[in-house]
Design a protein around this motif. Structure first.
Motif, PDB file in Angstrom:
ATOM      1  N   ARG A  52      39.889  33.066  43.685  1.00  0.00           N
ATOM      2  CA  ARG A  52      39.119  34.312  43.700  1.00  0.00           C
ATOM      3  C   ARG A  52      37.676  33.965  44.056  1.00  0.00           C
ATOM      4  O   ARG A  52      36.729  34.307  43.338  1.00  0.00           O
ATOM      5  CB  ARG A  52      39.202  35.020  42.334  1.00  0.00           C
ATOM      6  CG  ARG A  52      40.606  35.374  41.893  1.00  0.00           C
ATOM      7  CD  ARG A  52      41.244  36.411  42.801  1.00  0.00           C
ATOM      8  NE  ARG A  52      42.588  36.761  42.359  1.00  0.00           N
ATOM      9  CZ  ARG A  52      43.692  36.194  42.853  1.00  0.00           C
ATOM     10  NH1 ARG A  52      43.605  35.257  43.786  1.00  0.00           N
ATOM     11  NH2 ARG A  52      44.888  36.560  42.413  1.00  0.00           N
ATOM     12  N   MET A  66      47.741  32.267  39.985  1.00  0.00           N
ATOM     13  CA  MET A  66      47.017  32.453  41.232  1.00  0.00           C
ATOM     14  C   MET A  66      47.119  31.249  42.154  1.00  0.00           C
ATOM     15  O   MET A  66      47.068  31.385  43.379  1.00  0.00           O
ATOM     16  CB  MET A  66      45.537  32.728  40.924  1.00  0.00           C
ATOM     17  CG  MET A  66      45.301  33.949  40.050  1.00  0.00           C
ATOM     18  SD  MET A  66      43.531  34.206  39.690  1.00  0.00           S
ATOM     19  CE  MET A  66      43.247  32.907  38.465  1.00  0.00           C
ATOM     20  N   ASP A  86      45.759  34.347  35.761  1.00  0.00           N
ATOM     21  CA  ASP A  86      44.915  35.521  35.540  1.00  0.00           C
ATOM     22  C   ASP A  86      45.421  36.272  34.315  1.00  0.00           C
ATOM     23  O   ASP A  86      46.418  36.991  34.368  1.00  0.00           O
ATOM     24  CB  ASP A  86      44.954  36.421  36.769  1.00  0.00           C
ATOM     25  CG  ASP A  86      44.016  37.621  36.657  1.00  0.00           C
ATOM     26  OD1 ASP A  86      43.448  37.846  35.557  1.00  0.00           O
ATOM     27  OD2 ASP A  86      43.860  38.338  37.666  1.00  0.00           O
ATOM     28  N   TYR A 118      40.349  33.895  33.551  1.00  0.00           N
ATOM     29  CA  TYR A 118      41.007  32.914  34.401  1.00  0.00           C
ATOM     30  C   TYR A 118      41.259  31.629  33.608  1.00  0.00           C
ATOM     31  O   TYR A 118      40.346  30.852  33.331  1.00  0.00           O
ATOM     32  CB  TYR A 118      40.166  32.628  35.639  1.00  0.00           C
ATOM     33  CG  TYR A 118      39.998  33.825  36.555  1.00  0.00           C
ATOM     34  CD1 TYR A 118      40.853  34.932  36.464  1.00  0.00           C
ATOM     35  CD2 TYR A 118      38.992  33.863  37.512  1.00  0.00           C
ATOM     36  CE1 TYR A 118      40.713  36.026  37.296  1.00  0.00           C
ATOM     37  CE2 TYR A 118      38.843  34.954  38.356  1.00  0.00           C
ATOM     38  CZ  TYR A 118      39.705  36.029  38.237  1.00  0.00           C
ATOM     39  OH  TYR A 118      39.565  37.119  39.062  1.00  0.00           O
TER      40      TYR A 118
END
Length: 390
Positions: A250, A308, A353, A358
């Motif tokens: 991200r 992720m 996530d 995170y």
């Protein structure tokens, strides 16, 4: 002369090299780019480049080109090619197809990892990937709502992918064959039999083969990156190890990496939901969901497990490619169980996530890993090499 290895490609797929050392008077660094399997490969070698060694490097690059060309010619899933895999894909259900030794070897390895991961790695999700628009032939400019197949279509394609374990591999009279499962489905009036794509594990297999070539020419220092997944790290000629930063899935203005660790003489792979994806509000509730190119074989849909990104270090690059895909599909708890039971000899990192928090989960000891972004936090401890969640 001050120059860093980063000159030849600091960003290696999902990793960033932080070598930071200049060349010595004796050593210098050379790089070479290759293109195969629809991906770019980057080779960096450091050595005392005498005329003899310079000649060795040129020959090595030639051998790598030949190896990549041969692998592409064996494993390409493009229906228009005459590769072993394309012939398998185009064959009728139940047909016995002659394949070459490379395809036989990679398929054997793929079936082995399929069993190890209890089907979470499955290269037979070909039609599912195609249905969501993550293949070469699909118009990616289509709006997201046109890239979401119906539940009925997904369920049909799942019947084909779930037969992957039924592929029979035969060696007979120094020839190699793959027998296609008999399962078929009908979609939009077209009868479909199983198709496979070995692109992911195939790139890792290529890295393993190139590793052998590098060793055969006596080069000890440098690294190789292939595509967005497979990495080979040899030694750094000054530091011994390389400091590698793992791409922030991200990414923002603060940092493009979320964690770093040291790697030496190992293969590794990363899978993530950030390389190819689209966002879509499927429930019309104002919340867009991420649809990425990594698929969950248990659902036939893009992974939405909360993981992720996943990285596996150690062992073969081919296995690592397949294992990272499987870990993303497993979800947090299943992944931890799998890593503890089956991957204790490898280093594993994945980020999760948890509703905007995170979490970094890893079996790497805390002293050997460093968080590089304040939004990420290691949430587990390591005991006897195993992950212990709090």
């Amino acid at each position: 002369m001050k120059k860093t290895i980063a000159v030849f490609g600091a960003v290696l797929a999902s990793l960033t090299i932080f070598s930071g050392c200049g060349e010595t008077e004796e050593f210098s660094t050379q790089g070479k780019y290759f293109f195969a399997m629809n991906a770019e490969a980057t080779l960096v070698v450091s050595d005392k480049f005498t005329p003899e060694k310079q000649n060795d490097f040129s020959r090595l690059c030639g051998d790598i080109t030949s190896t990549l060309t041969a692998l592409d010619g064996s494993l390409s899933s493009n229906d228009k090619s005459n590769s072993s895999i394309s012939r398998f894909n185009c064959a009728a259900a139940g047909e016995r197809v002659e394949i070459d030794f490379t395809a036989y070897s990679v398929l054997t390895l793929a079936k082995s990892v399929y069993r190890l991961t209890e089907g979470y790695y499955n290269p037979a999700v070909y039609y599912n990937v195609q249905a969501y628009g993550f293949n070469e032939a699909t118009d990616i400019t289509k709006p997201p709502e046109q890239r979401i197949p119906s539940d009925a279509v997904v369920e049909k394609y799942n019947r084909l992918s779930q037969s992957f374990g039924e592929i029979q591999l035969v060696e007979e009279d120094n020839k190699y064959y793959a027998v296609k499962p008999t399962a078929t489905v009908e979609v939009d009036g077209v009868t479909c039999s199983m198709k496979i794509d070995l692109g992911g594990i195939g790139k890792g297999y290529a890295v393993d083969e190139i590793n052998k070539l590098i060793d055969s020419y006596g080069f000890k220092y440098g690294y190789l990156s292939f595509g967005t997944s497979s990495i080979l790290v040899k030694e750094h000629y000054v530091n011994g190890s390389y400091s590698l930063g793992f791409t922030n899935p991200r990414a923002d203005a603060q940092s493009n990496v979320y964690v770093s660790t040291f790697v030496k003489s190992e293969c590794l792979s990363t899978s993530g939901d950030y390389e190819q994806f689209f966002m879509y509000d499927s429930d019309n509730d104002g919340v867009k969901e991420r649809y990425c190119h990594v698929f969950d074989p248990t659902t036939g849909r893009p992974v939405q497990t909360g993981i992720m990104s996943a990285t596996v270090i150690g062992g073969s690059a081919a296995e690592d490619d397949a294992l990272t895909t499987a870990i993303m599909a497993m979800g947090k708890e299943k992944a931890v169980e799998f890593i503890n039971e089956k991957l204790s000899a490898r280093k594993v990192v994945f980020c999760y996530d948890n509703n905007g928090k995170y979490e970094v989960i890893t079996n790497i000891p805390e002293s050997e890993i460093k968080i590089m972004h304040d939004k990420f936090e290691i949430v587990n401890t390591v005991s006897d090499g195993k992950i212990v969640l709090g």
